[in-house]
Structure formats: structure tokens, C-alpha cells
Design a protein around this motif. Structure first.
Motif, mmCIF file in Angstrom:
data_model
loop_
_atom_site.group_PDB
_atom_site.id
_atom_site.type_symbol
_atom_site.label_atom_id
_atom_site.label_comp_id
_atom_site.label_asym_id
_atom_site.label_seq_id
_atom_site.Cartn_x
_atom_site.Cartn_y
_atom_site.Cartn_z
ATOM 1 N N ARG A 1 -1.520 -9.231 -6.999
ATOM 2 C CA ARG A 1 -1.305 -9.058 -5.983
ATOM 3 C C ARG A 1 1.313 -8.946 -6.102
ATOM 4 N NH1 ARG A 1 -3.297 -12.231 -0.406
ATOM 5 N NH2 ARG A 1 -5.584 -11.325 -0.347
ATOM 6 N N TYR B 1 2.062 -0.722 -3.622
ATOM 7 C CA TYR B 1 0.994 -1.227 -3.397
ATOM 8 C C TYR B 1 0.545 -0.352 -2.968
ATOM 9 C CZ TYR B 1 2.874 -6.295 -3.330
ATOM 10 O OH TYR B 1 3.176 -7.372 -4.570
ATOM 11 N N ASP C 1 -2.198 1.309 -4.681
ATOM 12 C CA ASP C 1 -3.292 0.349 -5.249
ATOM 13 C C ASP C 1 -4.183 0.046 -3.270
ATOM 14 O OD1 ASP C 1 -2.682 -0.147 -7.648
ATOM 15 O OD2 ASP C 1 -1.465 -2.266 -7.631
#
Length: 417
Positions: A61, A135, A138
Motif C-alpha cells: 500500500r 493507486y 493498482d
């Protein structure tokens, strides 16, 4: 009187001048700065025993944020580091996109010196866009499937220069034989080392030491160059700034080409895009940084030459394109970012500093450009590189066009000293 040789309107003398200036400028304006960034990261890896890469592998993350932070580093060195991390399976494709989108390239040094307020806003917006888009890539699973599937199937491969390696879990080597850590392994034959190989090994180590001396000189010349407002630098071989710039550039590029094409066979560390978990010594750390930067230098010089010859032969006018009226300005800035390398982006930054471009175009170009960071990916995985550079153009267009309509400050000359 015999007329000078002409190639499509370009005389042989002019072609030679372009070659010499490109070879010189590429090292001082780009490679010297890249070397510092790669060395800093490699040295941190050496001092921490590779714990940074291990941390990123365990904390997926955090990866796009880390990639954007690497890209935010002035120059291209930070983003360059992220490319081999992706190839070996340590970080996600979204991390690559975040690093490339946040990359301001070597044009950042021009803007930081001549328009620091504009740099804060433009690169701040690029960082936010890079993190968000990284982000999103992904989360939506928009990575390049070939490498991602290979990573999940093989566990933790090490891909060096595009060569396949056997899975460690199945008893294969973690690093190909030609990449063994022994600094002399490339100079040894299966039986014994020849006298010529021994001489070449010693000579290559000498070139490596010389390379760092010239890189330091090039860094000094590059900083002075930016402090003076990025002026035209004539060829000179005397004890002046111009002489330092010229000698450092020509010798540095020559040494880089030797290390990349010849030296790596004798002192190792020559594969493009290789990331080490750890280094056995400080010298090996410096050697790795020099080899990585030498590989980038080769690509940079090629990009400089292609760009400069194209401008002369085809009459490309970046200023006319970039200064187009209305919303075409940020669109032009974003599309210009599709060109790998820093040469056209540096010209673009100089145009902005002269008041010839709107802020929306500068920001769009800052997000879209990949600088020299794309070269390692191009060398190893062409498909991933093409997808990545197209992806970074999308947020560049969105942010650039939005700024054109909503930016409350002066569009032209904002933040210029």
C-alpha cells in the motif's frame, strides 16, 4: 571552391557540431545529477543492508506513494531507481506510473532556479496527480499483465537486462552467471584468467575511478550552469567555467560509453536495470551507481542526438507548438512529454522561464514527461514502457486542461523571477 557536404540541408560541419555539443551537454546536464541520486539510494541500501526494498515488498500500500516521492526528486535519478524494482517484482506497475508522473526531470533544475514559485505549484500538483493515478492503476488492475503474471507465478525473480532466470525455490540461481558478485568473474575464462583480461580489469577499474572524478566536476559545472540561468556554453579547453563544462562533458561521456560497452565485461555490474539487495563494500556501491548511470548516459546521448538532428532536419519549432493559443498549450505540453529524455523538456522549461508559456502547459508537461527514467524500462520491457508513458499523459491532459480554465493566477510568467 568546393561546396561543403550537405545532408538534407545539414552540412557536415554542422552535423559534427551537433554531435559534439550533444555528447558534452548530455553528461553535464543529465548524467552528473543522475549519478548523485543513484549513489545516494545505493549507499542507503548499503548502510541499511537492503531493508528499504524489503520494506516496500512487504508494504504494497505504500508503494505508489514511495514511487511518487522518488519521482519528485529533482532530476531523473529517483524515478530511475523505481524501474528495475518493478522489473524484479518488488513494486507494482502503479508505482512505476506514480514515479514517472511525479518526475520533473532535469528541467526541474531550470524551473527551480528561474521560477521557484511556479516549481512549487507545478511539481506539487504533479505529485498529487501521480499518487492518485498510481493507486488507481493498482486498484483497477491496469498494469502490464505479462510482467505481473510472471511475478506472481515465479515468486521473486530477478530479471536482468531481459534475460530469464530460474526460480530460487526450484534450486536455480538467484542471479545469472554473468552477473555474479565477484568483480573479476567477467574477466575470467573457464580455466584461467589471461594476461590481457587482467590488464583490462585493472584499466576498467581505473576508468571507473576517473568516471567519478569527472562526475564530480560535471556536477559542479552543472550547478554553475543552472545558477547562471542555463546560458549557451561554447566549446572551450581552458581553466574557466566553459572549459570545466566542456572537458567534464566529453570525458564523462567517453568514460560512460567505455564502462557500459566494455568495462562491464571485466568489473561487472553492467546489466541495465539491475537492483541489488545489498552491497559488500562502499566501493561496490560506487561501482554500481557508476554502471547504472553509464547505461542511462548512453540512452541520454542517443535521445539528445535524435532530438537535435530532428529539430534541424525537419524544422521542428517547439516554441511555436508550446505557445499555441488557448487550450492547445497544455495539450501540447502533455504531448511533448511523450518524448523520452530531458532535452526537449529543458527547452520547454526555458521557454516558460522567458514568459513564453502558460502555467497550465508547464504543469501538464511536468506530469507527462518521464525524463530519462523511461530508458531503463525501454531497455528491459518495451511494452511496459510504452504503456507507462501513455498512462502518464492521461492525468497530464486532465490537470493541464483543468488549470487552463480554473487557475486563478496569471497564465503566462507565473512565479518567474
Amino acid at each position: 571552391m568546393t561546396a561543403p557536404l550537405q545532408f538534407g540541408g545539414l552540412s557536415l560541419a554542422d552535423a559534427l557540431d551537433i554531435f559534439v555539443f550533444s555528447v558534452r551537454d548530455g553528461f553535464v546536464q543529465v548524467s552528473a545529477f543522475v549519478a548523485v541520486t543513484v549513489l545516494v539510494f545505493s549507499y542507503i541500501q548499503y548502510r541499511t543492508g537492503g531493508r528499504i526494498v524489503s520494506y516496500l515488498e512487504r508494504n504494497e500500500r505504500m508503494q505508489p506513494l514511495a514511487g511518487a516521492l522518488l519521482g519528485l526528486t529533482p532530476g531523473c535519478g529517483g524515478a530511475i531507481i523505481a524501474m528495475p524494482l518493478y522489473i524484479r517484482g518488488s513494486v507494482s506497475f502503479g508505482t512505476v506510473i506514480a514515479a514517472l508522473a511525479a518526475t520533473a526531470g532535469d528541467s526541474a533544475f531550470v524551473i527551480l532556479a528561474l521560477a521557484p514559485e511556479a516549481a512549487v505549484y507545478a511539481y506539487g500538483l504533479a505529485f498529487v496527480a501521480a499518487v492518485g493515478f498510481g493507486y488507481a492503476i493498482d486498484a483497477w488492475g491496469l498494469g502490464v499483465g505479462r510482467v505481473d503474471r510472471a511475478v506472481s507465478r515465479l515468486g521473486r525473480p530477478v530479471t536482468d537486462g531481459g534475460f530469464a532466470t530460474a526460480n530460487v525455490a526450484s534450486g536455480g540461481p538467484s542471479v545469472p552467471h554473468y552477473e555474479m558478485d565477484d568483480a573479476h568473474s567477467h574477466a575470467e575464462s573457464q580455466s584461467e584468467e589471461t594476461a590481457l583480461a587482467r590488464v583490462a580489469t585493472v584499466f576498467s577499474h581505473g576508468v571507473h575511478v576517473l568516471w567519478w572524478a569527472v562526475a564530480v566536476a560535471g556536477l559542479v559545472a552543472g550547478v554553475l550552469y543552472l545558477a547562471r540561468g542555463a546560458p549557451d556554453v561554447p566549446l572551450a579547453f581552458d581553466a574557466t567555467f566553459f572549459g570545466l563544462f566542456t572537458v567534464a562533458g566529453l570525458v564523462g561521456t567517453t568514460a560512460s560509453f567505455y564502462l557500459h560497452f566494455v568495462g562491464r565485461k571485466f568489473i561487472g555490474e553492467g546489466a541495465a536495470g539491475r537492483v541489488r539487495d545489498d552491497f559488500a563494500s562502499a566501493y561496490e556501491t560506487f561501482q554500481h551507481a557508476a554502471m547504472e548511470t553509464s547505461m542511462v548516459t548512453v540512452w541520454v546521448i542517443v535521445a539528445y542526438l535524435v532530438y537535435e538532428y530532428s529539430v534541424v532536419l525537419f524544422g521542428i519549432d517547439i516554441a511555436a507548438l508550446a505557445a499555441a493559443a488557448g487550450v492547445l498549450a497544455p495539450v501540447g505540453g502533455a504531448l511533448l512529454g511523450l518524448i523520452p529524455g530531458c532535452a526537449p523538456q529543458i527547452v520547454f522549461a526555458q521557454l516558460y522561464a522567458e514568459g513564453g508559456l502558460p502555467f497550465s502547459a508547464l504543469t501538464a508537461n511536468a506530469i507527462s514527461q518521464d525524463g530519462d527514467a523511461l530508458f531503463p524500462l525501454l531497455a528491459i520491457d518495451l511494452k511496459a514502457a510504452i504503456v507507462a508513458t501513455i498512462y502518464t499523459t492521461i492525468p497530464a491532459l486532465v490537470v493541464g486542461v483543468a488549470l487552463h480554465f480554473v487557475w486563478p493566477y496569471s497564465q503566462f510568467g507565473f512565479g518567474v523571477l
